[in-house]
Design an enzyme around this catalytic site. Structure first.
Site, PDB file in Angstrom:
ATOM      1  N   MET A  94      38.523  40.080  34.721  1.00 22.69           N
ATOM      2  CA  MET A  94      38.307  38.748  34.114  1.00 22.69           C
ATOM      3  C   MET A  94      37.744  38.988  32.725  1.00 22.69           C
ATOM      4  SD  MET A  94      36.851  36.970  37.563  1.00 22.69           S
ATOM      5  CE  MET A  94      36.545  38.580  38.283  1.00 22.69           C
ATOM      6  N   HIS A 107      39.865  43.533  39.432  1.00 22.03           N
ATOM      7  CA  HIS A 107      40.220  42.193  38.960  1.00 22.03           C
ATOM      8  C   HIS A 107      39.539  41.992  37.611  1.00 22.03           C
ATOM      9  CE1 HIS A 107      39.658  37.558  39.774  1.00 22.03           C
ATOM     10  NE2 HIS A 107      40.486  37.798  38.779  1.00 22.03           N
ATOM     11  N   MET A 144      43.991  32.537  42.120  1.00 23.22           N
ATOM     12  CA  MET A 144      42.580  32.140  42.182  1.00 23.22           C
ATOM     13  C   MET A 144      42.482  30.800  42.896  1.00 23.22           C
ATOM     14  SD  MET A 144      40.925  34.607  40.938  1.00 23.22           S
ATOM     15  CE  MET A 144      39.318  33.815  41.144  1.00 23.22           C
ATOM     16  N   ASP A 153      35.210  43.055  40.755  1.00 27.52           N
ATOM     17  CA  ASP A 153      35.302  41.982  39.751  1.00 27.52           C
ATOM     18  C   ASP A 153      34.662  42.422  38.440  1.00 27.52           C
ATOM     19  OD1 ASP A 153      36.553  39.734  41.158  1.00 27.52           O
ATOM     20  OD2 ASP A 153      34.808  39.867  42.469  1.00 27.52           O
ATOM     21  N   HIS A 165      37.605  45.138  46.413  1.00 26.72           N
ATOM     22  CA  HIS A 165      37.858  44.283  45.250  1.00 26.72           C
ATOM     23  C   HIS A 165      36.687  44.393  44.266  1.00 26.72           C
ATOM     24  CE1 HIS A 165      39.828  40.741  43.376  1.00 26.72           C
ATOM     25  NE2 HIS A 165      38.608  40.283  43.159  1.00 26.72           N
ATOM     26  N   ASP A 186      41.902  34.664  46.145  1.00 29.99           N
ATOM     27  CA  ASP A 186      40.530  35.031  45.763  1.00 29.99           C
ATOM     28  C   ASP A 186      39.717  33.778  45.467  1.00 29.99           C
ATOM     29  OD1 ASP A 186      38.244  36.252  44.804  1.00 29.99           O
ATOM     30  OD2 ASP A 186      39.201  37.130  43.031  1.00 29.99           O
ATOM     31  N   SER A 206      34.879  41.768  48.278  1.00 29.30           N
ATOM     32  CA  SER A 206      34.507  41.756  46.859  1.00 29.30           C
ATOM     33  C   SER A 206      33.067  42.221  46.698  1.00 29.30           C
ATOM     34  CB  SER A 206      34.658  40.353  46.281  1.00 29.30           C
ATOM     35  OG  SER A 206      34.006  40.296  45.024  1.00 29.30           O
ATOM     36  N   MET A 231      33.827  41.415  34.743  1.00 27.48           N
ATOM     37  CA  MET A 231      33.659  40.205  33.913  1.00 27.48           C
ATOM     38  C   MET A 231      32.968  40.580  32.610  1.00 27.48           C
ATOM     39  SD  MET A 231      32.373  37.416  36.686  1.00 27.48           S
ATOM     40  CE  MET A 231      32.945  37.410  38.387  1.00 27.48           C
TER      41      MET A 231
HETATM   42  C1  DX5 Z   1      35.238  35.096  41.388  1.00 27.24           C
HETATM   43  C2  DX5 Z   1      35.677  36.462  41.851  1.00 27.24           C
HETATM   44  C3  DX5 Z   1      35.763  36.623  43.310  1.00 27.24           C
HETATM   45  C4  DX5 Z   1      34.459  36.431  44.039  1.00 27.24           C
HETATM   46  C5  DX5 Z   1      34.783  35.738  45.316  1.00 27.24           C
HETATM   47  O1  DX5 Z   1      35.485  34.966  40.051  1.00 27.24           O
HETATM   48  O2  DX5 Z   1      36.952  36.761  41.319  1.00 27.24           O
HETATM   49  O3  DX5 Z   1      36.357  37.866  43.671  1.00 27.24           O
HETATM   50  O4  DX5 Z   1      33.788  37.623  44.368  1.00 27.24           O
HETATM   51  O5  DX5 Z   1      33.603  35.417  45.950  1.00 27.24           O
HETATM   52  P1  DX5 Z   1      33.587  34.466  47.233  1.00 27.24           P
HETATM   53  O6  DX5 Z   1      34.401  35.157  48.280  1.00 27.24           O
HETATM   54  O7  DX5 Z   1      32.156  34.392  47.567  1.00 27.24           O
HETATM   55  O8  DX5 Z   1      34.194  33.156  46.823  1.00 27.24           O
HETATM   56 ZN    ZN Z   2      37.963  38.579  42.101  1.00 28.60          ZN
END
Ligand code: DX5
Ligand code: ZN
Length: 217
Positions: A63, A61, A133, A30, A28, A171, A5, A32
């Protein structure tokens, strides 16, 4: 499969950070929006640039609120897999999966820790990826929620019995001390942010996690 990620990477050097994990399976990403989750990261322009900078399949991903409005743009930008959150969908989730596939991406559905798999097991027949998650979405570096192992086992059994045909992806909090648990429970794909980009050598961390998962499976 291992999916580093980039949330834990250096955002000023994303091309180099992708190259550092060239042996990974997916990268990956993220996304947001500071609305669906209380954090803000990156969006379409960065995904487009990243797609041009790496051969790794991008696992976006989302969010974000209003995925019906935004998700297809990520597929059109070249994402390999586009995952939306079940909790954010306001329209027909099956139609949204079809639109993602028509735009050339795999369709993914993510469930927050509090969202039961049972509520989505029929809808998931139209999806390619189930992202479970194992922390509350929004931030890297949180602790793996062991209660989610039951949801991973349930997903594995829905796949093994032929009800679903999805990649079971996990994740949140995946690291050397937790990946074997998730693998034993039946996950296929492991997202890791801090465990990979927090390591001295991210490429070696990918290999170490892959070996741990493989021997646990
Ligand atoms: C959290 C993200 C994850 C995050 C995971 O909302 O969706 O992808 O990067 O990070 P770690 O591996 O540090 O928990
Ligand atoms: Zn993620």
């Amino acid at each position: 499969m291992i999916a580093p990620s980039i949330l834990s990477a250096d955002f000023a050097r994303l091309g180099e950070e992708a190259a550092a994990v060239a042996d990974a399976d997916w990268l990956h990403v993220d996304v947001m929006d500071n609305h669906f989750v209380p954090n803000l990261t990156l969006g379409l322009p960065v995904v487009k640039s990243l797609h041009a900078a790496t051969d790794l399949p991008l696992d976006c991903h989302l969010m974000i609120s209003d995925p019906e409005r935004w998700a297809v743009g990520y597929a059109e930008a070249g994402a390999y897999n586009v995952t939306v959150h079940a909790e954010a969908i306001t329209g027909d989730p099956v139609r949204l999966a079809g639109r993602l596939r028509d735009a050339g991406a795999k369709a993914g559905l993510s469930l927050k820790p509090g969202t039961p798999l049972d509520d989505w097991s029929e809808v998931l027949r139209s999806y390619d990826t189930l992202l479970i998650m194992t922390v509350e979405p929004g931030f890297g570096g949180q602790s793996f929620q062991h209660e989610m192992l039951a949801k991973i086992r349930q997903a594995r059994s829905l796949v093994d019995t032929g009800h679903l045909n999805v990649v079971v992806e996990v994740d949140g909090g995946i690291a050397e001390d937790t990946i074997a648990l998730a693998a034993e429970a039946g996950a296929d794909c492991f997202v890791a942010g801090s465990a990979i980009y927090g390591a001295d050598d991210p490429g070696r961390a990918v290999g170490a996690l892959r070996r741990l998962a493989a021997s646990a499976r």
